[in-house]
Design an enzyme around this catalytic site. Structure first.
Site, PDB file in Angstrom:
ATOM      1  CG  ASP A 295      -8.675   2.013   5.476  1.00 61.64           C
ATOM      2  OD1 ASP A 295      -7.492   2.203   5.796  1.00 61.64           O
ATOM      3  OD2 ASP A 295      -9.017   1.299   4.510  1.00 61.64           O
TER       4      ASP A 295
ATOM      5  CD  GLU B 299      -2.966  -0.585   2.455  1.00 60.90           C
ATOM      6  OE1 GLU B 299      -2.961   0.571   2.939  1.00 60.90           O
ATOM      7  OE2 GLU B 299      -3.743  -1.464   2.835  1.00 60.90           O
TER       8      GLU B 299
ATOM      9  CG  HIS C 116      -5.193   4.053   1.946  1.00 64.04           C
ATOM     10  ND1 HIS C 116      -6.343   4.704   2.308  1.00 64.04           N
ATOM     11  CD2 HIS C 116      -5.370   2.744   2.271  1.00 64.04           C
ATOM     12  CE1 HIS C 116      -7.186   3.807   2.847  1.00 64.04           C
ATOM     13  NE2 HIS C 116      -6.629   2.621   2.825  1.00 64.04           N
TER      14      HIS C 116
ATOM     15  CG  HIS D 257      -7.661  -1.057   0.080  1.00 60.17           C
ATOM     16  ND1 HIS D 257      -8.955  -1.127   0.513  1.00 60.17           N
ATOM     17  CD2 HIS D 257      -6.950  -0.467   1.069  1.00 60.17           C
ATOM     18  CE1 HIS D 257      -9.028  -0.587   1.733  1.00 60.17           C
ATOM     19  NE2 HIS D 257      -7.826  -0.180   2.081  1.00 60.17           N
TER      20      HIS D 257
HETATM   21 ZN   LIG Z   1      -7.202   0.867   3.647  1.00 59.54          ZN
END
Ligand SMILES: [Zn+2]
Length: 125
Positions: free
Chosen positions: A84, A25, A71, A73
């Site tokens: 999150d 990530e 961000h 995934h």
């Molecule tokens: Zn996440």
């Protein structure tokens, strides 16, 4: 300032960063002007493993204004994890998740309470 849109080039950059970070990530902060997300702030020391990203808040320059986070995934599941939800609540008003395969359909935006929000895509001309 209410964020209602994202600049097309900025979105393309976020998707590209998802590709280049894969299988890990990445996480960045987002800046906006006039309600349009048009800045990406990589923060030194921030990063993530394959299932958790984080921002090193100590490394965020004082006085820097940001409207939220983005961000990736890598597994392609474009919805917030439990972690999150707590990050979203602390870090600004809009949060973007990009997922594999990082194309124009594999991203979504969420409000700080985790509810999906629709962002317009605008071109900066
Ligand atoms: Zn996440």
């Amino acid at each position: 300032m209410k964020v209602y849109a994202i600049d097309r080039d900025t979105l393309a950059l976020l998707l590209e960063m998802g590709k280049s970070s894969w299988p890990n990530e990445y996480m960045v902060l987002l800046g906006a002007e006039d309600g349009v997300i048009n800045m990406v702030y990589p923060i030194a020391g921030s990063g993530g493993g394959s299932d958790a990203s984080y921002i090193m808040m100590d490394m965020v320059p004082l006085g820097m204004s940001f409207v939220g986070t983005a961000h990736s995934h890598p597994n392609g599941v474009v919805r917030p994890s439990d972690t999150d939800y707590s990050t979203f609540a602390e870090m600004g008003q809009v949060h973007i998740i990009v997922g594999s395969p990082f194309d124009e359909y594999s991203w979504r935006a969420f409000r700080r309470d985790g509810h999906p929000v629709k962002l317009e895509i605008v071109s900066d001309e």
